[in-house]
Design an enzyme around this catalytic site. Structure first.
Site, PDB file in Angstrom:
ATOM      1  N   LYS A 208     -29.043  -3.661 -18.189  1.00 26.21           N
ATOM      2  CA  LYS A 208     -29.079  -4.747 -19.164  1.00 26.21           C
ATOM      3  C   LYS A 208     -29.024  -6.072 -18.415  1.00 26.21           C
ATOM      4  O   LYS A 208     -27.973  -6.512 -17.966  1.00 26.21           O
ATOM      5  CB  LYS A 208     -27.915  -4.675 -20.154  1.00 26.21           C
ATOM      6  CG  LYS A 208     -28.223  -5.560 -21.361  1.00 26.21           C
ATOM      7  CD  LYS A 208     -27.025  -6.200 -21.994  1.00 26.21           C
ATOM      8  CE  LYS A 208     -26.510  -7.424 -21.318  1.00 26.21           C
ATOM      9  NZ  LYS A 208     -27.367  -8.622 -21.397  1.00 26.21           N
ATOM     10  N   GLU A 211     -29.590 -11.899 -21.115  1.00 25.69           N
ATOM     11  CA  GLU A 211     -30.511 -12.165 -22.231  1.00 25.69           C
ATOM     12  C   GLU A 211     -31.383 -13.389 -21.957  1.00 25.69           C
ATOM     13  O   GLU A 211     -32.417 -13.579 -22.588  1.00 25.69           O
ATOM     14  CB  GLU A 211     -29.725 -12.352 -23.536  1.00 25.69           C
ATOM     15  CG  GLU A 211     -28.619 -13.407 -23.523  1.00 25.69           C
ATOM     16  CD  GLU A 211     -27.280 -12.854 -23.008  1.00 25.69           C
ATOM     17  OE1 GLU A 211     -27.290 -12.016 -22.076  1.00 25.69           O
ATOM     18  OE2 GLU A 211     -26.237 -13.284 -23.517  1.00 25.69           O
ATOM     19  N   GLY A 261     -21.158 -11.052 -12.901  1.00 29.42           N
ATOM     20  CA  GLY A 261     -21.125 -12.120 -13.894  1.00 29.42           C
ATOM     21  C   GLY A 261     -19.834 -12.895 -13.792  1.00 29.42           C
ATOM     22  O   GLY A 261     -19.225 -12.968 -12.720  1.00 29.42           O
ATOM     23  N   GLY A 262     -19.413 -13.458 -14.910  1.00 27.06           N
ATOM     24  CA  GLY A 262     -18.247 -14.334 -14.916  1.00 27.06           C
ATOM     25  C   GLY A 262     -16.930 -13.563 -14.953  1.00 27.06           C
ATOM     26  O   GLY A 262     -16.882 -12.404 -15.370  1.00 27.06           O
ATOM     27  N   THR A 265     -15.753 -12.296 -18.516  1.00 27.05           N
ATOM     28  CA  THR A 265     -16.472 -11.093 -18.959  1.00 27.05           C
ATOM     29  C   THR A 265     -16.058  -9.899 -18.111  1.00 27.05           C
ATOM     30  O   THR A 265     -15.919  -8.784 -18.624  1.00 27.05           O
ATOM     31  CB  THR A 265     -17.991 -11.327 -18.878  1.00 27.05           C
ATOM     32  OG1 THR A 265     -18.297 -12.516 -19.611  1.00 27.05           O
ATOM     33  CG2 THR A 265     -18.769 -10.171 -19.477  1.00 27.05           C
ATOM     34  N   GLY A 266     -15.839 -10.113 -16.827  1.00 23.42           N
ATOM     35  CA  GLY A 266     -15.415  -9.018 -15.947  1.00 23.42           C
ATOM     36  C   GLY A 266     -14.095  -8.418 -16.392  1.00 23.42           C
ATOM     37  O   GLY A 266     -13.916  -7.199 -16.407  1.00 23.42           O
ATOM     38  N   GLU A 283     -18.561  -7.857  -9.512  1.00 23.57           N
ATOM     39  CA  GLU A 283     -18.710  -9.059  -8.674  1.00 23.57           C
ATOM     40  C   GLU A 283     -18.594 -10.244  -9.608  1.00 23.57           C
ATOM     41  O   GLU A 283     -19.452 -10.453 -10.454  1.00 23.57           O
ATOM     42  CB  GLU A 283     -20.059  -9.032  -7.938  1.00 23.57           C
ATOM     43  CG  GLU A 283     -20.058  -9.884  -6.671  1.00 23.57           C
ATOM     44  CD  GLU A 283     -20.493 -11.306  -6.872  1.00 23.57           C
ATOM     45  OE1 GLU A 283     -19.834 -12.036  -7.664  1.00 23.57           O
ATOM     46  OE2 GLU A 283     -21.491 -11.701  -6.235  1.00 23.57           O
ATOM     47  N   CYS A 317     -22.966 -17.542  -6.768  1.00 25.85           N
ATOM     48  CA  CYS A 317     -21.574 -17.073  -6.776  1.00 25.85           C
ATOM     49  C   CYS A 317     -20.843 -17.460  -5.493  1.00 25.85           C
ATOM     50  O   CYS A 317     -19.646 -17.659  -5.489  1.00 25.85           O
ATOM     51  CB  CYS A 317     -21.514 -15.573  -7.016  1.00 25.85           C
ATOM     52  SG  CYS A 317     -22.541 -14.619  -5.907  1.00 25.85           S
ATOM     53  N   GLU A 418     -14.684 -21.858 -11.631  1.00 32.81           N
ATOM     54  CA  GLU A 418     -16.080 -22.003 -11.229  1.00 32.81           C
ATOM     55  C   GLU A 418     -16.747 -22.979 -12.191  1.00 32.81           C
ATOM     56  O   GLU A 418     -16.830 -22.700 -13.382  1.00 32.81           O
ATOM     57  CB  GLU A 418     -16.779 -20.647 -11.425  1.00 32.81           C
ATOM     58  CG  GLU A 418     -17.106 -19.896 -10.180  1.00 32.81           C
ATOM     59  CD  GLU A 418     -18.034 -18.731 -10.461  1.00 32.81           C
ATOM     60  OE1 GLU A 418     -18.061 -18.204 -11.591  1.00 32.81           O
ATOM     61  OE2 GLU A 418     -18.725 -18.328  -9.522  1.00 32.81           O
TER      62      GLU A 418
END
Ligand code: TXE
Length: 523
Positions: A208, A211, A261-262, A265-266, A283, A317, A418
């Protein structure tokens, strides 16, 4: 000046001039093409509920394409296909040498179709075409590295038990069905770091992508098919994180979730994967310090400090977003950085004079602006940037000027979080001890840079930095042979290198007693 390449084609995807002018990169079936964009069990499929999403180029808002938008039912169907291909299909039982050869074929096809891929990536991300082409070289190298590694027979080892009648071996098997969830900043690169080892290990997967940037993932499904990957091994669903990503992290038929990702969300994914105790590889970015000592080569360190933070508008990143500079050097160093940051020309992907592009979305630019405003409110000094460009050429894109915030301190949110934009923060240090303490004063631990001409100091400092990668007198290079990943909250596990393959494997110990006799344990 480099000639503009002619639009190439790949299957039915036609990549045209793209933004700022030109028709869409990908003709959705509603626009006349016969191909829907979800790829499930070897079939191109429309979303079950008929939803679509419009993709626009962030450099000027040009519509790039309309693609199918999957939902939970499509995610479940993709997992069903991946599970069946793992449990009953040929791929997990295909000899490692053959799996390796397929990855090498993928690398060749990626090279053949490099410009098609690079254009698709640039239109989705707004990234300079030239940078997308570099990314494609890296991606082909990644497939080649894992192809060679797998083909060279990472198929286990004999264990000496000290018992002559025992035949003991450790074998490496594929982990199973993998959910691969990727972000928008290096869409295909981050996908390749997961897909290449997963395919090489004999896993099946559901991908995925973000988006916002689906196109190179669509192209990759075609390339994997052309290379001969059996149906059901590679599956693609497109859509929002909550609607289609989340089910991929909770479905009990999934064995591993690999996510880039962020941090927020991780954390959510780690919790979502817990009830079914999935393996996870995460990551989650970084807030990476770049330490400049007074004994460094001034011009080179300035040059790299700019590249460290402003590459791809800071949406990297490993961006060197925190400049830690020796008090002795501070004033001259920051003056020179500011002079050069002001001269960076912004532009769209096909502006050959541009050196940096837009941010990915209006929402993301808003977030960057909030961090800058918070930094100023907390006492940072604005040295340049801090606003959107007023150049009418850039009016319709999500551009933000390269920004330098001086006199920053560790408590500020622009130092802690970040910002993931073209924002350099500057902190001073007086001693090596203080530099290391400042650098490590973060929840992140992805990467760090050290600038000094002293070999002793460089090794001393590198040893004390809590980061997965430390560059000495350099910034940003990586090779697929070396592991990549973060300490602390920058993530779990490693990508690339032998450990990057091991994430997608299970070690199994097989013990065979060649002369079994009753043991009489209970007599
Ligand atoms: O990332 P998200 P966003 C950082 C950067 C940025 C911040 C937020 O600081 O500002 O993250 O960016 C999918 N279950 N990085 O919101 O949400 C989502 O659809 C499953 C650093 O864009 O992390 C996309 O495919 N999946 C980073 C992917 O996760 C979910 C690169 C990444 O999106 C999900 C990008 C859910 N609940 C941003 N929610 C890096 N490490 O390089 C979202 N997703």
């Amino acid at each position: 000046m480099r000639a503009r390449p002619t639009p190439p084609t790949l299957g039915t995807v036609t990549v045209t001039k793209g933004c700022p002018a030109g028709p869409p990169v990908h003709e959705h079936r509603h626009g006349g093409s016969p191909m829907p964009e979800l790829f499930i069990g070897g079939q191109w499929t429309a979303a079950a509920d008929g939803e679509v999403r419009e993709i626009r180029c962030p450099a000027d808002g040009t519509p790039v394409a309309t693609v199918d938008e999957a939902g939970a039912a499509d995610a479940a169907a993709a997992v069903t296909a991946a599970r069946a291909a793992f449990d009953d299909g040929p791929w997990p039982r295909t000899p490692a040498a053959e799996r390796g050869r397929l990855l090498l074929r993928v690398a060749d096809l990626l090279e053949r179709d490099k410009d098609t891929y690079a254009r698709a990536e640039s239109l989705d991300t707004g990234k300079r075409f030239v940078e997308s082409r570099y990314d494609m070289d890296d991606i082909a190298n990644c497939f080649r590295y894992f192809g060679d590694l797998v083909a060279s027979g990472n198929d286990g080892r004999v264990v000496d038990t000290g018992q002559p009648e025992v035949d003991s071996r450790v074998v490496y098997e594929p982990v199973g069905v993998c959910s691969l969830i990727t972000p928008w900043n290096y869409p295909l690169l981050q996908t390749a770091w997961k897909v290449a080892p997963a395919v090489g290990a004999g896993d099946t997967f559901v991908l995925k992508p973000s988006e916002l940037t689906p196109h190179t993932a669509i192209l990759l499904m075609r390339t994997l098919t052309e290379a001969g990957l059996p149906d059901g091994v590679a599956n693609l669903v497109l859509g929002a994180g909550g609607a289609v990503g989340a089910p991929l992290t909770t479905d009990e038929r999934v064995d591993l979730v690999s996510f880039t990702g962020g941090l927020a969300t991780g954390r959510r994914i780690m919790a979502a994967a817990a009830p079914t105790v999935k393996k996870i590889a995460l990551e989650l970015g970084g807030k990476n310090p770049n330490l400049v000592f007074a004994d460094t080569d001034f011009d080179t360190a300035v040059d790299y400090a700019l590249m460290a933070v402003f590459l791809h508008s800071g949406q990297v990143c490993s961006a060197g977003a925190r400049l830690l500079v020796d008090d002795e050097l501070h004033d001259d160093f920051v003056d020179e950085i500011v002079r050069r940051a002001r001269a960076i020309r912004l532009g769209g992907p096909f502006d050959e004079d541009a050196r940096s592009g837009p941010l990915i979305s209006a929402e993301h630019r808003d977030k960057v602006e909030k961090y800058v405003a918070a930094g100023l409110a907390e006492g940072a000094v604005l040295r340049c940037g801090g606003e959107r460009p007023d150049d009418p050429r850039l009016r319709d894109g999500f551009f933000y000027l390269p920004t330098v915030l001086d006199e920053c301190s560790p408590g500020m949110s622009v130092i802690r979080d970040e910002s993931f934009g073209p924002v350099l923060t500057v902190e001073r240090f007086r001693t090596e001890e203080e530099a290391v303490a400042l650098a490590n004063d973060t929840v992140y631990g992805l990467a760090a840079g050290v600038w000094t001409q002293s070999v002793e100091r460089s090794h001393r400092v590198a040893a004390r930095l809590r980061a997965g990668t430390v560059w000495i007198n350099d910034f940003h290079p990586y090779v697929p042979q070396a592991e990549w990943g973060g300490m602390k909250q920058s993530g779990v596990g490693r990508e690339l290198g032998p450990a990057g393959l091991a994430e997608y494997q299970e070690a199994k110990h097989i013990w065979r007693n060649t002369a079994p006799r009753p043991q009489r344990w209970f007599e």
